[in-house]
Write a protein that holds these residues in place. Sequence first.
Motif, PDB file in Angstrom:
ATOM      1  N   ALA A  12       0.850  -1.193   0.000  1.00  0.00           N
ATOM      2  CA  ALA A  12       0.000   0.000   0.000  1.00  0.00           C
ATOM      3  C   ALA A  12       0.880   1.236   0.000  1.00  0.00           C
ATOM      4  O   ALA A  12       0.948   1.978   0.968  1.00  0.00           O
ATOM      5  N   ALA A  13       1.553   1.451  -1.117  1.00  0.00           N
ATOM      6  CA  ALA A  13       2.494   2.571  -1.196  1.00  0.00           C
ATOM      7  C   ALA A  13       1.793   3.916  -1.110  1.00  0.00           C
ATOM      8  O   ALA A  13       2.424   4.923  -0.766  1.00  0.00           O
ATOM      9  N   HIS A  14       0.481   3.969  -1.383  1.00  0.00           N
ATOM     10  CA  HIS A  14      -0.237   5.234  -1.343  1.00  0.00           C
ATOM     11  C   HIS A  14      -0.392   5.770   0.076  1.00  0.00           C
ATOM     12  O   HIS A  14      -0.758   6.931   0.252  1.00  0.00           O
ATOM     13  N   GLU A  15      -0.157   4.945   1.092  1.00  0.00           N
ATOM     14  CA  GLU A  15      -0.291   5.385   2.484  1.00  0.00           C
ATOM     15  C   GLU A  15       1.026   5.964   2.999  1.00  0.00           C
ATOM     16  O   GLU A  15       1.367   5.789   4.170  1.00  0.00           O
ATOM     17  N   ARG A  16       1.748   6.670   2.151  1.00  0.00           N
ATOM     18  CA  ARG A  16       3.070   7.162   2.524  1.00  0.00           C
ATOM     19  C   ARG A  16       3.017   8.097   3.724  1.00  0.00           C
ATOM     20  O   ARG A  16       3.837   7.998   4.645  1.00  0.00           O
ATOM     21  N   ASN A  17       2.052   9.026   3.749  1.00  0.00           N
ATOM     22  CA  ASN A  17       1.980   9.986   4.851  1.00  0.00           C
ATOM     23  C   ASN A  17       1.739   9.287   6.188  1.00  0.00           C
ATOM     24  O   ASN A  17       2.350   9.621   7.202  1.00  0.00           O
ATOM     25  N   THR A  18       0.856   8.309   6.178  1.00  0.00           N
ATOM     26  CA  THR A  18       0.572   7.584   7.414  1.00  0.00           C
ATOM     27  C   THR A  18       1.782   6.779   7.859  1.00  0.00           C
ATOM     28  O   THR A  18       2.088   6.712   9.062  1.00  0.00           O
ATOM     29  N   LEU A  19       2.485   6.154   6.923  1.00  0.00           N
ATOM     30  CA  LEU A  19       3.674   5.377   7.263  1.00  0.00           C
ATOM     31  C   LEU A  19       4.758   6.274   7.860  1.00  0.00           C
ATOM     32  O   LEU A  19       5.418   5.898   8.834  1.00  0.00           O
ATOM     33  N   GLU A  20       4.927   7.445   7.294  1.00  0.00           N
ATOM     34  CA  GLU A  20       5.935   8.362   7.815  1.00  0.00           C
ATOM     35  C   GLU A  20       5.575   8.831   9.224  1.00  0.00           C
ATOM     36  O   GLU A  20       6.459   8.993  10.079  1.00  0.00           O
ATOM     37  N   GLU A  21       4.297   9.054   9.471  1.00  0.00           N
ATOM     38  CA  GLU A  21       3.878   9.490  10.808  1.00  0.00           C
ATOM     39  C   GLU A  21       4.118   8.400  11.838  1.00  0.00           C
ATOM     40  O   GLU A  21       4.599   8.662  12.950  1.00  0.00           O
ATOM     41  N   VAL A  22       3.793   7.161  11.501  1.00  0.00           N
ATOM     42  CA  VAL A  22       4.027   6.047  12.431  1.00  0.00           C
ATOM     43  C   VAL A  22       5.521   5.899  12.710  1.00  0.00           C
ATOM     44  O   VAL A  22       5.928   5.711  13.861  1.00  0.00           O
ATOM     45  N   THR A  23       6.338   5.978  11.676  1.00  0.00           N
ATOM     46  CA  THR A  23       7.785   5.840  11.863  1.00  0.00           C
ATOM     47  C   THR A  23       8.333   6.969  12.727  1.00  0.00           C
ATOM     48  O   THR A  23       9.180   6.741  13.602  1.00  0.00           O
ATOM     49  N   ARG A  24       7.862   8.186  12.496  1.00  0.00           N
ATOM     50  CA  ARG A  24       8.345   9.333  13.281  1.00  0.00           C
ATOM     51  C   ARG A  24       7.997   9.174  14.766  1.00  0.00           C
ATOM     52  O   ARG A  24       8.848   9.378  15.644  1.00  0.00           O
ATOM     53  N   LEU A  25       6.770   8.795  15.050  1.00  0.00           N
ATOM     54  CA  LEU A  25       6.349   8.640  16.444  1.00  0.00           C
ATOM     55  C   LEU A  25       7.070   7.470  17.106  1.00  0.00           C
ATOM     56  O   LEU A  25       7.420   7.543  18.289  1.00  0.00           O
ATOM     57  N   ARG A  26       7.302   6.412  16.348  1.00  0.00           N
ATOM     58  CA  ARG A  26       8.032   5.266  16.904  1.00  0.00           C
ATOM     59  C   ARG A  26       9.438   5.667  17.288  1.00  0.00           C
ATOM     60  O   ARG A  26       9.925   5.341  18.380  1.00  0.00           O
ATOM     61  N   ASN A  27      10.145   6.380  16.412  1.00  0.00           N
ATOM     62  CA  ASN A  27      11.508   6.811  16.711  1.00  0.00           C
ATOM     63  C   ASN A  27      11.545   7.784  17.887  1.00  0.00           C
ATOM     64  O   ASN A  27      12.450   7.731  18.728  1.00  0.00           O
ATOM     65  N   GLN A  28      10.553   8.668  17.967  1.00  0.00           N
ATOM     66  CA  GLN A  28      10.496   9.605  19.090  1.00  0.00           C
ATOM     67  C   GLN A  28      10.257   8.871  20.405  1.00  0.00           C
ATOM     68  O   GLN A  28      10.856   9.206  21.431  1.00  0.00           O
ATOM     69  N   ALA A  29       9.393   7.857  20.380  1.00  0.00           N
ATOM     70  CA  ALA A  29       9.126   7.085  21.591  1.00  0.00           C
ATOM     71  C   ALA A  29      10.371   6.320  22.041  1.00  0.00           C
ATOM     72  O   ALA A  29      10.650   6.213  23.241  1.00  0.00           O
ATOM     73  N   VAL A  30      11.123   5.780  21.085  1.00  0.00           N
ATOM     74  CA  VAL A  30      12.356   5.065  21.433  1.00  0.00           C
ATOM     75  C   VAL A  30      13.356   6.010  22.093  1.00  0.00           C
ATOM     76  O   VAL A  30      14.011   5.655  23.083  1.00  0.00           O
ATOM     77  N   GLN A  31      13.477   7.211  21.581  1.00  0.00           N
ATOM     78  CA  GLN A  31      14.403   8.172  22.168  1.00  0.00           C
ATOM     79  C   GLN A  31      13.985   8.558  23.581  1.00  0.00           C
ATOM     80  O   GLN A  31      14.822   8.654  24.488  1.00  0.00           O
ATOM     81  N   LEU A  32      12.691   8.773  23.789  1.00  0.00           N
ATOM     82  CA  LEU A  32      12.216   9.122  25.130  1.00  0.00           C
ATOM     83  C   LEU A  32      12.392   7.956  26.096  1.00  0.00           C
ATOM     84  O   LEU A  32      12.696   8.162  27.280  1.00  0.00           O
ATOM     85  N   ALA A  33      12.206   6.730  25.608  1.00  0.00           N
ATOM     86  CA  ALA A  33      12.396   5.570  26.473  1.00  0.00           C
ATOM     87  C   ALA A  33      13.852   5.431  26.889  1.00  0.00           C
ATOM     88  O   ALA A  33      14.154   5.066  28.034  1.00  0.00           O
ATOM     89  N   ALA A  34      14.762   5.726  25.970  1.00  0.00           N
ATOM     90  CA  ALA A  34      16.186   5.635  26.302  1.00  0.00           C
ATOM     91  C   ALA A  34      16.593   6.697  27.309  1.00  0.00           C
ATOM     92  O   ALA A  34      17.493   6.478  28.126  1.00  0.00           O
ATOM     93  N   GLY A  35      15.925   7.857  27.295  1.00  0.00           N
ATOM     94  CA  GLY A  35      16.280   8.923  28.220  1.00  0.00           C
ATOM     95  C   GLY A  35      15.474   8.939  29.496  1.00  0.00           C
ATOM     96  O   GLY A  35      15.701   9.811  30.358  1.00  0.00           O
ATOM     97  N   SER A  36      14.533   8.016  29.652  1.00  0.00           N
ATOM     98  CA  SER A  36      13.728   7.983  30.874  1.00  0.00           C
ATOM     99  C   SER A  36      14.521   7.365  32.012  1.00  0.00           C
ATOM    100  O   SER A  36      15.477   6.627  31.803  1.00  0.00           O
ATOM    101  N   HIS A  37      14.089   7.667  33.229  1.00  0.00           N
ATOM    102  CA  HIS A  37      14.788   7.185  34.423  1.00  0.00           C
ATOM    103  C   HIS A  37      13.893   6.206  35.194  1.00  0.00           C
ATOM    104  O   HIS A  37      13.488   6.455  36.330  1.00  0.00           O
ATOM    105  N   GLY A  38      13.582   5.113  34.553  1.00  0.00           N
ATOM    106  CA  GLY A  38      12.835   4.060  35.243  1.00  0.00           C
ATOM    107  C   GLY A  38      11.387   4.364  35.478  1.00  0.00           C
ATOM    108  O   GLY A  38      10.781   3.818  36.393  1.00  0.00           O
ATOM    109  N   GLY A  39      10.785   5.206  34.665  1.00  0.00           N
ATOM    110  CA  GLY A  39       9.383   5.514  34.859  1.00  0.00           C
ATOM    111  C   GLY A  39       8.864   6.417  33.758  1.00  0.00           C
ATOM    112  O   GLY A  39       9.630   6.992  32.991  1.00  0.00           O
ATOM    113  N   PRO A  40       7.545   6.578  33.655  1.00  0.00           N
ATOM    114  CA  PRO A  40       6.965   7.413  32.611  1.00  0.00           C
ATOM    115  C   PRO A  40       7.020   8.889  32.978  1.00  0.00           C
ATOM    116  O   PRO A  40       7.262   9.250  34.135  1.00  0.00           O
TER     117      PRO A  40
END
Length: 264
Positions: free
Chosen positions: A65-93
Motif C-alpha cells: 500500500a504505497a499510497h499510504e506514505r503519509n501515514t507510514l511516515e507518521e508512524v515511523t516518526r512517532l516510533r523513533n520519538q518514543a524510542v528516544q524518550l524511552a532511552a532517556g527515561s529514568h525508570g518511569g513514565p
Amino acid sequence: MTLLIVILILLVVVVGGGAGLFIAPYNSFVKLRNTIQESWRQVDVELNRRYELIPNLVETVRAGAAHERNTLEEVTRLRNQAVQLAAGSHGGPDGQRDQVESQLTGAVHNLIAQVESYPQLRSNENFLELQRELASTEDRIASGRRYYNANVRAYNTKIESFPSNMVANMFHFEKAGYFQVDDPAVRSAPGVNFGEISQRPEAQQNQGQAPQIGQGNLAQAPGYAAPQASGQLPDPQASRQPDPSQQPWGTQGNPGDQGNQNSQ
C-alpha cells in the motif's frame, strides 16, 4: 530500684512504640515503591516489543500500500520519538512520553484501519500475523498500565495520608507519576485522511464508471421505459399514472356513481 526499672520499661515501650510508628510506614513505602518499579518494567517490556513490531509492519504495508506514505511516515516518526524518550527515561513514565506513546497507539490503529481496503494486504499472512501480534501487545500494555496506575494510586495516597505523610517527608518519598494522557486532543480518535483514501488503487479504478441503481441495472429501475425503435426517448407522460382528480368525473364520485345519476 524498682521505680528505676519501671521507668526504664516505660521508656523502652515509648521508644519502641514511637519507632514502630515510623518503621512500619517506612517498610510499607519501600514495598510499594518496589511494586511500582516492577509493574513499570512489565509495561516497558511490552512497549519495547511494540517498537520491534512496528518497523516490520511499516515495511509490509509499504510493499502492498504505497499510497499510504503519509501515514507510514507518521508512524515511523512517532516510533523513533518514543524510542528516544524511552532511552532517556529514568525508570518511569513522564508526561511527554505518555503523550507520544498514546499518539503512537492511535497512529498504528489509524494505519491498520486505512489499509483494510487493500485486498492484497488482507490476504497477506505476514501482515495478518503482525496485526495479531500488535493487538496482543496493545492488550498487554493496557493491562500493565492499569496495574501500574493502581499501584501508583496506593503509593500516592499513603504519601498524602496522616501519619504516614510524616515518614514520607522525613525520608523523602516522592509521589510517583501515572502512565496516562491528560490532553483531550491526544485522547480523541485519530482521523482518516479521505484525500489519501481517494488516491488508493480501488478509487482510481472506479473513476469514470457510471453509478448503478441498487443492485440491478437501469432497466430494472422503477418507472423506467425502454427507448423506442426510432431512437427517441420515451415520453415521460406515457409512464405517468393517471390522476383521479383530473378525470371528467372529478369530485362527482366514481364512474358508477355518475352512471346512477344519469339513469335517474
